[in-house]
Design an enzyme around this catalytic site. Structure first.
Site, PDB file in Angstrom:
ATOM      1  N   GLU A  71       0.963  -1.098  -0.115  1.00  0.00           N
ATOM      2  CA  GLU A  71      -0.258   0.157   0.197  1.00  0.00           C
ATOM      3  C   GLU A  71       1.076   1.520   0.254  1.00  0.00           C
ATOM      4  O   GLU A  71       2.163   1.387   0.404  1.00  0.00           O
ATOM      5  CB  GLU A  71      -1.175   0.286   1.335  1.00  0.00           C
ATOM      6  N   ASP A  74      -9.139   3.664   8.582  1.00  0.00           N
ATOM      7  CA  ASP A  74      -9.031   4.794   7.706  1.00  0.00           C
ATOM      8  C   ASP A  74      -9.580   6.698   8.396  1.00  0.00           C
ATOM      9  O   ASP A  74      -9.233   7.731   8.272  1.00  0.00           O
ATOM     10  CB  ASP A  74      -9.351   4.842   6.988  1.00  0.00           C
TER      11      ASP A  74
HETATM   12 ZN    ZN Z   1      -7.752   2.366   3.510  1.00  0.00          ZN
END
Ligand code: ZN
Length: 149
Positions: A26, A103
């Site tokens: 990521e 998040d």
């Molecule tokens: Zn995320």
């Protein structure tokens, strides 16, 4: 969110799509842009990656504050002081991404702990097939429709 107008330039979208997570790790970085008018913003830059990813969690992203601050300073100066920090982007290893609870809590932290110029923080999550666009105004993540220009 109906009273907000959010534009994103093709260049910024192309930059985000070029960092799509087809394989590998990521990635994350910051979004920059300008205020066109009240509640009318234009995102015109997606930075190079500057977020460190904690691979032990599914989506644990830690900002590299020094690098992010350098980018913010560089973009502010090279744009005649019209382009500033608007939010964060990161990749997800899924086709059509949605924000994880991690998040939401990290954007919450950004909202309350960072110096933000506007009254919210944008979040772009780059999936393999689509990009999620959100705006966090302190209490809630709003899924937003952006206008591509
Ligand atoms: Zn995320």
């Amino acid at each position: 969110m109906v009273d907000y107008t959010i534009e994103v330039t093709i260049e910024a979208v192309d930059a985000l799509n070029s960092m799509r997570q087809i394989s590998g790790n990521e990635n994350g970085g910051i979004l920059l842009g300008s205020e066109i008018n009240e509640k009318y913003y234009r995102i015109n830059r997606a930075s190079e990656p500057c977020i460190l990813i904690d691979r032990s969690s599914k989506c644990g992203c830690t900002r590299n504050a020094n690098k992010a601050n350098e980018i913010i300073k560089r973009e502010f100066e090279s744009s005649n002081r019209t382009r500033f920090y608007l939010g964060e982007w990161h990749t997800h290893p899924e086709d059509n991404p949605t924000p994880s609870t991690v998040d939401i809590s990290s954007i919450h932290d950004v909202f309350y702990k960072s110096e933000i110029v506007i009254d919210g923080v944008f979040l772009a999550i780059v999936g393999r097939k689509s990009i999620f666009w959100g705006f966090y105004e302190g209490t809630q993540m709003h899924n937003i429709d952006v206008i591509m220009i």
